[in-house]
Each structure stands twice: as C-alpha cells, then as structure tokens.
Design a protein around this motif. Structure first.
Motif, PDB file in Angstrom:
ATOM      1  N   LEU A 788      17.871  13.653  69.496  1.00 16.88           N
ATOM      2  CA  LEU A 788      17.082  12.996  70.535  1.00 16.88           C
ATOM      3  C   LEU A 788      17.635  13.313  71.918  1.00 16.88           C
ATOM      4  CD1 LEU A 788      14.773  11.172  71.315  1.00 16.88           C
ATOM      5  CD2 LEU A 788      16.260   9.194  70.946  1.00 16.88           C
ATOM      6  N   LEU A 789      18.942  13.292  72.063  1.00 17.26           N
ATOM      7  CA  LEU A 789      19.522  13.638  73.356  1.00 17.26           C
ATOM      8  C   LEU A 789      19.158  15.068  73.742  1.00 17.26           C
ATOM      9  CD1 LEU A 789      21.255  12.984  75.782  1.00 17.26           C
ATOM     10  CD2 LEU A 789      23.291  13.575  74.429  1.00 17.26           C
ATOM     11  N   GLY A 790      19.214  15.991  72.801  1.00 10.83           N
ATOM     12  CA  GLY A 790      18.816  17.372  73.084  1.00 10.83           C
ATOM     13  C   GLY A 790      17.366  17.470  73.511  1.00 10.83           C
ATOM     14  N   GLN A 791      16.500  16.690  72.871  1.00  9.58           N
ATOM     15  CA  GLN A 791      15.089  16.671  73.234  1.00  9.58           C
ATOM     16  C   GLN A 791      14.899  16.173  74.668  1.00  9.58           C
ATOM     17  OE1 GLN A 791      12.281  17.292  71.359  1.00  9.58           O
ATOM     18  NE2 GLN A 791      10.685  15.897  71.988  1.00  9.58           N
ATOM     19  N   MET A 792      15.675  15.158  75.044  1.00  7.76           N
ATOM     20  CA  MET A 792      15.514  14.546  76.354  1.00  7.76           C
ATOM     21  C   MET A 792      16.055  15.418  77.481  1.00  7.76           C
ATOM     22  SD  MET A 792      16.653  10.704  75.159  1.00  7.76           S
ATOM     23  CE  MET A 792      16.584   9.972  76.794  1.00  7.76           C
ATOM     24  N   ILE A 793      17.129  16.127  77.237  1.00  4.33           N
ATOM     25  CA  ILE A 793      17.832  16.822  78.314  1.00  4.33           C
ATOM     26  C   ILE A 793      17.318  18.237  78.551  1.00  4.33           C
ATOM     27  CG2 ILE A 793      19.702  17.951  77.020  1.00  4.33           C
ATOM     28  CD1 ILE A 793      21.652  16.758  79.061  1.00  4.33           C
ATOM     29  N   SER A 794      16.548  18.758  77.611  1.00  6.11           N
ATOM     30  CA  SER A 794      16.149  20.171  77.663  1.00  6.11           C
ATOM     31  C   SER A 794      15.372  20.522  78.929  1.00  6.11           C
ATOM     32  CB  SER A 794      15.314  20.510  76.422  1.00  6.11           C
ATOM     33  OG  SER A 794      14.812  21.819  76.507  1.00  6.11           O
ATOM     34  N   ALA A 795      14.261  19.838  79.177  1.00  9.28           N
ATOM     35  CA  ALA A 795      13.405  20.195  80.324  1.00  9.28           C
ATOM     36  C   ALA A 795      14.081  19.945  81.669  1.00  9.28           C
ATOM     37  CB  ALA A 795      12.076  19.446  80.236  1.00  9.28           C
ATOM     38  N   PRO A 796      14.756  18.810  81.880  1.00 11.17           N
ATOM     39  CA  PRO A 796      15.396  18.610  83.199  1.00 11.17           C
ATOM     40  C   PRO A 796      16.533  19.592  83.468  1.00 11.17           C
ATOM     41  CG  PRO A 796      15.827  16.743  81.733  1.00 11.17           C
ATOM     42  CD  PRO A 796      14.787  17.567  81.076  1.00 11.17           C
ATOM     43  N   TYR A 797      17.273  20.010  82.436  1.00 10.69           N
ATOM     44  CA  TYR A 797      18.322  21.014  82.648  1.00 10.69           C
ATOM     45  C   TYR A 797      17.699  22.324  83.108  1.00 10.69           C
ATOM     46  CZ  TYR A 797      22.458  23.912  81.706  1.00 10.69           C
ATOM     47  OH  TYR A 797      23.527  24.779  81.818  1.00 10.69           O
ATOM     48  N   TYR A 798      16.622  22.729  82.445  1.00  9.80           N
ATOM     49  CA  TYR A 798      15.907  23.950  82.823  1.00  9.80           C
ATOM     50  C   TYR A 798      15.372  23.831  84.250  1.00  9.80           C
ATOM     51  CZ  TYR A 798      12.283  27.586  82.689  1.00  9.80           C
ATOM     52  OH  TYR A 798      11.494  28.672  82.959  1.00  9.80           O
ATOM     53  N   GLN A 799      14.784  22.678  84.558  1.00  7.22           N
ATOM     54  CA  GLN A 799      14.215  22.475  85.883  1.00  7.22           C
ATOM     55  C   GLN A 799      15.282  22.599  86.957  1.00  7.22           C
ATOM     56  OE1 GLN A 799      11.308  22.182  87.147  1.00  7.22           O
ATOM     57  NE2 GLN A 799      11.644  21.231  89.152  1.00  7.22           N
ATOM     58  N   TYR A 800      16.439  21.987  86.722  1.00  8.84           N
ATOM     59  CA  TYR A 800      17.493  22.012  87.743  1.00  8.84           C
ATOM     60  C   TYR A 800      18.136  23.396  87.842  1.00  8.84           C
ATOM     61  CZ  TYR A 800      21.881  21.126  90.162  1.00  8.84           C
ATOM     62  OH  TYR A 800      22.933  21.193  91.044  1.00  8.84           O
ATOM     63  N   MET A 801      18.549  23.949  86.717  1.00 12.16           N
ATOM     64  CA  MET A 801      19.330  25.190  86.736  1.00 12.16           C
ATOM     65  C   MET A 801      18.477  26.404  87.091  1.00 12.16           C
ATOM     66  SD  MET A 801      22.516  24.358  86.005  1.00 12.16           S
ATOM     67  CE  MET A 801      23.356  25.775  85.295  1.00 12.16           C
ATOM     68  N   ARG A 802      17.255  26.446  86.582  1.00 14.39           N
ATOM     69  CA  ARG A 802      16.444  27.638  86.802  1.00 14.39           C
ATOM     70  C   ARG A 802      15.490  27.487  87.982  1.00 14.39           C
ATOM     71  NH1 ARG A 802      11.700  29.951  86.191  1.00 14.39           N
ATOM     72  NH2 ARG A 802      11.447  32.040  85.325  1.00 14.39           N
ATOM     73  N   THR A 803      14.684  26.405  87.977  1.00 14.24           N
ATOM     74  CA  THR A 803      13.645  26.283  89.000  1.00 14.24           C
ATOM     75  C   THR A 803      14.231  25.898  90.353  1.00 14.24           C
ATOM     76  OG1 THR A 803      12.088  25.629  87.271  1.00 14.24           O
ATOM     77  CG2 THR A 803      11.454  25.198  89.552  1.00 14.24           C
ATOM     78  N   GLU A 804      15.111  24.894  90.367  1.00 13.29           N
ATOM     79  CA  GLU A 804      15.617  24.410  91.643  1.00 13.29           C
ATOM     80  C   GLU A 804      16.791  25.234  92.170  1.00 13.29           C
ATOM     81  OE1 GLU A 804      16.437  20.237  91.448  1.00 13.29           O
ATOM     82  OE2 GLU A 804      14.498  19.758  90.541  1.00 13.29           O
TER      83      GLU A 804
END
Length: 960
Positions: A788-804
């Motif tokens: 569940l933690l992996g499910q929750m953290i996946s998109a925001p990590y991508y958003q911060y590290m890659r997009t932002e």
C-alpha cells in the motif's frame, strides 16, 4: 500434389471452425454492403457497423461516430474490475516540421501537464494512481496514442481528466521549458541503445525529403527557442494543425452498459474540436529513384552481428484481407525443413532469422529480413545474399501452393475463434489503432482475416523482392566505417551495393523448398469434461515428485499448459549454470525445425535453466500437445553436439553475457540487486570465467547426469483430463525418475539494517540510482502494508523527481516484492545529476511526503486502499494468467492458493496511522536495509556493500 491425409485434415478443421465462426456485436442483422473485394479497402455502407466478434468473446461492442467526427468504439466488459480508454490521433513523428524534429513526441509529453479544468501538472497521474490504475502514451511515425486503465468505479473521474487533453491543454510555459529537458533526458538515456542507433543510422540512407528519414525523438537542440520563435508557439500550432476530432479514434472499455459508455463518450468528447486538417495526398518515395541497391555498415555498442535486408514495397493497407506481406514474411521467416534459416544454420552462418514489415502507411510499406550471424557468417555475406535470392526465385517461379494460403487462413480463424483477452488497456490501444486503418466492423477481426490471394495480387510485392531494390545493412563490431550518424554518433558507412552472386553450390541451394503441409494443425477441439474444482489438486505428492492438476472450465478453450520443473542440485554453481545453459541451447537448436511448425499451429514450448534446475513449459491446443512433449523429452535425452556447434553455442552465450553487462544503467542496477539478494545466484563475470573451461564433452556428460538425478514438479492446467495428466506424469517419470536428494531451494538474503552501496562502474555517460528497501517480515500483514505504501508514493515521487525537478527521464518508485519478501524500489537514471544529487532530492521528497501523509484524509486513504485491493483481486483475464497465478503459489508451497486474497484482506484492515508509522520506520528512520546500486560517483557516508558477508547472512528460507 496434396496427400489424401492432408485433404482429410483440411475437411476436419473446416468443419470444426467453419460454423458459427463469427458473431455480430448486436443481434441486429448486419447490413448488406455493395462493397466488393475490388473496391477501396475502407468501403462500407452507412449504418453497416456491426463489429465482427469471436464467439469466445464475452465482451459487447458498439461503434458510434460523434457529431464532431470522432470515431468511438464502446466495449462493455462484464465481470472485469478494471476500465480502460485509449485515444489514437492520426499524427506522429512523420508530421514533424523541418527543423523541429521531435515536436510530435514533445507534444505527447506536454498533454499530461495540465489542462484548463485540471491545471495541476500531476493531477491526472495522481488520480489514476489512487484508483489502482496505470497510464502511458507513445508517439509512432503516423500515430500518437494515449491510454490508461483504472478501477472500474473510477472511470468517470478519469475521463473528466483525460478528455481535456484533446480540448483545452494549458501548455504551461513553465512546463514547456522543463519538459524539453525530459525529452532530452529520454534521448540521452538511449544514446547507447543499439536499437535507436541502428534505426537512426539506416535513416541516413533514405530520401531526406521522406518523413520517415527524420529524427523522431527530439532533444534540446531541435526543441530550443529560436530568436524569432518559441517552441511553445510551434507546439500550439502543431496541436491545432493535427489534433482534430475527425482524425481521432477512441475506445472506452469497462464493466458498464454500452449506453453508459456512449453517454460518457458524448458528454466528455463531443467538445473535441474538429479542425481543417490538411491530409497529404502523396509524399516523396522513401528512397531516391535509382538510389538502390545500397550497402550500409553500422558499428554497434554491444556485440551484435546482423545482416539486414530492407525492401521498399507498395502499400498493403488496401489489401488487409489478403495480407500479402505477412504471407511472404511467414515464408521467408519459416524455420522448418527447407527454410533459409535451416540451411544457414546447417552451414554454421546464422543463429536466427526474422522477416516482417517495418512500416506500413497508405503510401508505402517495407519488408525487412534480419539474420543474426555467427562469426563465420560475417565472412559469407555474399553467400547468404545469394541464398536469399534463390529463395526469392522459388517464390516467383511458380504460384505459391494453395495449401500454404489455406493454412494461414485456418490458423488465423482458429486464433480468432478461440480469442483470449489480456490487459484491457493493451486491448484498447490495439482497437483504437485498428480503427485508424480498418472499417469499424473489422476493428477486431481485421487482424485475423486472411483470405487466399492470387499471384496477380502478390506480383508487385514479389517483384520488389530483388537485390536491385534493397538496402543491405551489415551490423557488427569492427566493420569498415567512414562517417557518423548525426544524432547518435554511430560509426557507419554508406555506399552502392557491391553484391555479386557468390559461389554457393547448386546442391546446397536445392535444399531450399517451400514448407510442407503443417501436421500440427489441431483436429480435436473438445473441452474439459472433468468436474470443476476451485484450486489445483496434488495427484502425486511424494518425496522428489509432485503432480498438480487443474481442469479449466472458466475459460472454455481447447488448450492446456504443462509446466515441468526438473530440480538438479549441480546447477546451483556457476559452472553448473553454464553447462545447463549450453545444454538447453543444444536441445532447442536440435528441435527447432521440428517444433517451428508446431509453434505456427498454436503449440509452444520453452526449455530454460535457472538456479534450481531446468524448466520445461508447453502450451497450446491440447490435441497435439502430448505428441510434442514426447518429442521434446526424447530430444532432451539424445543430445549430440558437433565441435562446430559447441563453439557457436559457447560464443553465443559469451556474447549474450557480455551484452548484458552493457545494458542501461538502471537495468544493470536491477540485475545486480536481484543477483545480490538471491541465493544461489551468479553474475555475468562468474559465468564468463567458467565458460572458457567447459568442453563439448562436459555438456554431453551433463545431459546424461540429468537422467535419474532430478526431483520433478509437474503442473498441468487446462482441458486435459485427469487420466491424461497422470499419463504425462508417468511419461516424465520414465525419463526422470524421482530423486528426493536433488530437491533444491531458493533463498533471499535478509540484509542487516543500514545504508549500503555498490558501484556499477559502467561505460555509460548517464548516472543512476537503484535503491531497494527490504521488508524484514514476510507476513501477509507486512506485505500488505508495504504494497500500500508503494502504491501511495509512486505517483508523487515521479511528479517531484521527473516533472518538477527534471532529474531524469527514467523515474520509478514502486512496490518490489521478491517471492514472499516485500520491498520498495526507487529508480532514477539521469544524464546530469550525480547519485548523491538524486539521493539528496529523494530525501527532500521523502521529507515533504511526510507532511502529505500527515494531512491525508480518510477518504483519500480509502481510495488508495480500494485501488490496491482491486489490483490484488483482479480476476485472471485468460487461462494463461490463471495458470501463472496458481503456479506462483505452488512454487512457494502456498497450497491454499490464497495469496492475493489474504493480502487484500489485510489491506482492507489497514489504518492510516499504521502507514504513517511504517513510513517513519521504513523511510525516515531507515530502520531496514537500504541497498543502493549507483552509476556515477559514490554517495558519501554510505557503507560499501562488500563489507557485508553474504555467505554468513540470515536468509528468508523459502519452501522447496
């Protein structure tokens, strides 16, 4: 002339599949069309849109066209937990303006980064992630496709966020600048990717005025602002010039009535603008007239030895029901007796051969033949060319036998009759792409429709199979070069062809002939008559021998799958693994000409080696499956290798191992992680060090020691009867009697808490991190928490590290379970930032996400839980997936077959406070093992991983 036996089997097959082959998508009779075989390929009468559907297909379909011209296929999918959508736009890299190479690709990236109703750049991705989904997009030469899958009950919200991509994207100036870096990072990450390099180099020989010759990816040079023009302006112009509703095809699929799907199509997509798109009516030829034949030399990064022939061809889309290029490709790529490949292998010149289309537009197509060469084959390029030329003559000198075309039709219709579904999002992508080229009624069946063709129809394609009309490409280390590709700096050379017919003896050429009638086409399509059961049962369970059996009823298919594991303790060493890999290669090569017709008829087998022994898997129409198994088992016992063959297999294994060491940094990081945590396991260097000392006699001795020295585990799933399963077990036991002493186990190392790192030391300019956080408890409860933690953290990590932050194109954060051991993995590959930078920014994100978790409401948390539960409880979509699920539990001896159900139950009971506490311990306090694999400078203050004594570490003992 065909034998009576062959005509009998044709009659039987036609009787079995000829009736009730098609069902319309509704009960309304299909409209009668005046379109004939000679009218345009997309001819159809108004209202004639009943989709032709397989009788095995449980889905319902309806085709509609919206007022704005958008073509839509609606797919009602009963009993599925997921919904999906795919939008294909009839524009791609072939439409890039001159000097703005990669603009179509760049536009694909930008549509994810905010729209008028949802201006936040990560909103779409976050919504999909919260609801158990996934999303992606791709840009091809003549299409761009966007797609997602999601929990069924979240479909409306997903469409709310998806549809504005095509109505009101914001093209935020901030993200335009940032996303240019992401495109450049994608380009940089694949700068040593041989597929990209070879593809780009070959384009240098094409007509520069042809759109296919352009650079498709884009980089900071092609996408930079100009003194008089910003790239954002060109981006918006491109969008307005090409993204028009009547140039788009949409698929909506989900467990909803067709009317609900149609209402969503109308309400969400009727506002997609219809613009005045100018469609090209012609374009320049792919090669300048009189330019061919040409020879190209290309030097790869990895040790690739390939001879490739590219033949420009007429367009084939208008002939989709005859598939002329597929017919020729199947004959040229055949691997049975009399084939090009069989002769090349006999002479020791080739290891593999494939043939197929590389491009197919309404203007032109290409046929490409690729031959994987041995070292000896490099010395015989002219001879190989002559062999191909002789086979072309066989195809041209007399009409192609009717039975070959009849077989293609029969096999295709069998595949259609017993169609199975896989990933719903993949299916939606395929259908949205098909709507661009097929009439709506043929959107599914068009891929399978294969009518026998005439020699007149084939003639233009046969005429194009000429060594006067070829781009011949030699790819190998050390080839002569005199220039470099401008985009990937690939060493290469282009010159007029020097081909002259070489001295290949007439006797050798006479070995070539067209394929004989296929004896493996099934005749018995009966289904399982055994009583239904919920889970597999152990028909045999004794030391050294197990037989698991499951009679399939849910998927009414006349297919079965046989999985045989031969455990052999001697393989659990580097030398044993090398012997096993050479042995399996020898068996597969010896059986290839026999098994290839079986593969064409829907029967597949694979023999491979792993650290516990050998695994043999056979699957397909069960009618001929026992016969194939007997032949494979016989082949495994009768291994005879010549010195020349052994040297080729040894060289091939060496090349494969060395090429694995040249993979992308993040791929190498994952490979090294898995090698480090598994026991037994061996890295490529260990295997290479053993390879040189292994002899042909050693491999033959290994083959003999397998008999009587294995523990066997057999699983049979499908339409075979219980008696058939027991007979197969007896057949296996005769060859491989049970030896309990050979039972072997696989363990995962239980690393100590702390931060440890290992450098990859690769010859690649990109930096990378692969960070693994290992869970220390294999209970279902802990597996649920970490998942569940992996499910929750996946998109925001991508958003911060890659997009932002624009730290790299390749960015992942995901749950990473290894058998029963839970874990998380964080992956970033960056063209500029050091591993220390990537860890530093990750730490910033982790600190910020602590605040996100603290502020999270119960409703949002519940959405994450439901998304994960939906993923865990998603029923298998076909028989193969169901067999895979059961085999995974058999493999870890979870004979209740309840892994996903039990973990889902634990997820249901989790609280937000538990996840917050887990986050503190796992990530903020790092109170578990952190194993980091880096490309680039080491991260300060992390301990070296070689300070750990692997052979003294505690292990997660997994069942035998």
């Amino acid at each position: 002339m065909l034998s009576p036996r062959y005509w009998i089997f044709i009659v039987i097959v036609l009787a079995a599949i000829g009736y009730s082959m098609f069902k319309p998508a509704s009960d309304t009779p299909a409209a009668v069309s005046d379109c004939s075989d000679t009218t345009p390929w997309n001819c159809r009468e108004p209202g004639d849109t009943n989709v032709i559907v397989s009788p095995s297909d449980p889905f319902s379909y309806e085709y509609v066209q919206l007022d704005n011209g958008l073509r839509v296929l609606l797919v009602s999918t009963p009993d599925t937990d997921k919904a999906a959508a795919a939008m294909t736009v009839a524009t791609g890299s072939g439409d890039d303006p001159k000097g703005r190479e990669g603009l179509a690709h760049f536009l694909e990236h930008m549509l994810f980064l905010g729209t008028e109703p949802y201006p936040e750049s990560g909103e779409y991705q976050a919504f999909i992630s919260r609801h158990g989904g996934s999303h992606n997009a791709f840009t091809a030469h003549q299409q761009t496709t966007y797609f997602f899958s999601i929990d069924n009950d979240a479909m409306s919200g997903a469409l709310d966020r998806f549809a504005p991509f095509f109505i009101s994207p914001s093209f935020d100036e901030t993200y335009v600048d940032r996303e240019k870096n992401a495109v450049h990072a994608e380009y940089s990450a694949k700068i040593k990717d041989d597929f990209r390099r070879i593809f780009s180099a070959e384009k240098q020989a094409m007509n520069p005025a042809h759109p296919y010759a352009g650079f498709a990816t884009g980089n900071l040079d092609t996408l930079s602002d100009r003194p008089d023009r910003k790239v954002r302006d060109d981006l918006i112009d491109f969008y307005r010039q090409h993204y028009s509703a009547d140039q788009m095809t949409l698929v909506l699929a989900g467990n909803y009535p067709l009317q609900q799907l149609q209402d969503w199509a109308t309400s969400h997509f009727n506002a997609v603008p219809k613009r005045d798109v100018k469609t090209a009516t012609s374009r320049p030829p792919m090669f300048v007239p009189e330019q061919l034949p040409l020879d190209i030399n290309i030097e790869p990064v990895k040790e690739i030895r390939r001879l490739q022939f590219t033949f420009p061809m007429p367009e084939t889309l208008s002939l989709y029901q005859y598939k002329p290029l597929q017919l020729l490709s199947n004959l040229l790529g055949h691997e049975g007796e009399g084939s090009i490949l069989a002769l090349l292998k006999e002479k020791g010149w080739a290891e593999g051969l494939s043939a197929g289309r590389s491009i197919s537009t309404r203007f032109e197509s290409n046929l490409v033949i690729q031959i994987e060469l041995t070292r000896a084959g490099l010395l015989h390029v002219e001879n190989i060319t002559q062999i191909l030329e002789h086979y072309f003559a066989l195809l041209k000198d007399q009409p192609i036998p009717t039975y070959l075309m009849t077989e293609q039709e029969q096999l295709s219709e069998m595949a259609f009759r017993f169609q199975q579904h896989g990933s719903l999002s993949d299916y939606a992508v395929r259908l949205s792409s098909n709507l661009q080229v097929y009439p709506p009624e043929q959107v599914i069946h068009g891929d399978y429709l294969w009518r026998p063709t005439t020699q007149d129809t084939l003639k233009p394609f046969l005429d194009a199979l000429s060594m006067d009309n070829v781009l011949r490409t030699l790819i190998a280390p050390g080839v002569a070069t005199d220039m470099t590709d401008p985009w990937y700096n690939t060493p290469m050379r282009i010159r007029p062809s020097s081909y002259l017919a070489a001295d290949v003896s007439t006797d050798e050429l006479e070995q070539l002939h067209l394929p004989a009638p296929n004896p493996f086409i099934p005749q018995d399509f009966s289904l399982n008559a055994e009583p239904e059961q919920a889970v597999p049962t152990a028909l045999i369970d004794q030391p050294g021998q197990q037989l698991w059996y499951y009679p399939e009823h849910e998927f009414a298919q006349p297919r079965s799958r046989i999985t045989l594991e031969l455990q052999h303790a001697d393989i659990a060493t580097p030398r044993g693994m090398v012997l096993a890999q050479l042995y399996t290669r020898a068996v597969n090569e010896a059986l290839n000409t026999y098994s290839y017709p079986a593969q064409l008829a829907g029967l597949n087998y694979g023999l491979s080696a792993n650290s516990r022994g050998l695994q043999l898997m056979l699957s397909g129409y069960q009618d001929k499956l026992p016969e194939l198994l007997k032949r494979v088992l016989d082949g495994m016992q009768q291994v005879s290798i010549s010195d020349d063959q052994f040297q080729r297999y040894q060289a091939s294994l060496q090349r494969n191992l060395e090429n694995q060491l040249k993979a992308k940094p993040y791929e190498r990081g994952i490979a090294e992680l898995k090698r480090w945590i598994y026991s037994p396991s061996f890295d490529e260097q260990q295997l290479l060090s053993e390879l040189g000392s292994v002899s042909r006699a050693d491999v033959e001795a290994f083959a003999s020691t397998m008999q009587g020295n294995t523990a066997t585990r057999l699983y049979i799933h499908g339409s075979m009867s219980k008696a058939d399963a027991e007979a197969i077990a007896s057949q296996v036991a005769e060859v491989y009697p049970a030896n309990p002493e050979q039972q072997s186990s696989l363990a995962i190392l239980k690393a100590p808490a702390g931060k440890f790192q290992q450098s990859l030391n690769l010859d690649h300019k990109d930096n990378a991190i692969v960070l693994y956080l290992q869970g220390q408890d294999t209970s279902d409860h802990n597996r649920a928490r970490i998942a569940l933690l992996g499910q929750m953290i996946s998109a925001p990590y991508y958003q911060y590290m890659r997009t932002e932050q624009q730290l790299g194109y390749i960015v992942f954060a995901a749950v990473y379970p290894q058998r029963t051991v839970p874990g998380l993995v964080f992956i970033v590959q960056s063209p500029e930032h050091t591993p220390a930078d990537l860890i530093h920014h990750s730490q910033i994100f982790w600190n910020h996400y602590q605040d996100t978790l603290a502020a999270m409401g119960e409703e949002e948390f519940a959405a994450f839980k439901e998304g994960l539960i939906s993923m865990l409880l998603q029923p298998p979509r076909n028989m193969s997936e169901k067999a895979d699920d059961f085999w995974r539990d058999i493999d870890v001896q979870r004979t209740g077959f309840d892994t996903n159900k039990a973990i889902a139950s634990e997820v249901h009971n989790l609280t937000l406070a538990e996840i917050q506490a887990l986050y503190q311990r796992l990530i903020l306090q790092a109170d578990v093992p952190w194993l980091l694999f880096t490309q680039g400078e080491p991260v300060p203050d992390w301990q070296p991983m070689n300070s750990l004594q692997r052979d003294q570490m505690t292990r997660f003992d997994l069942p035998r």
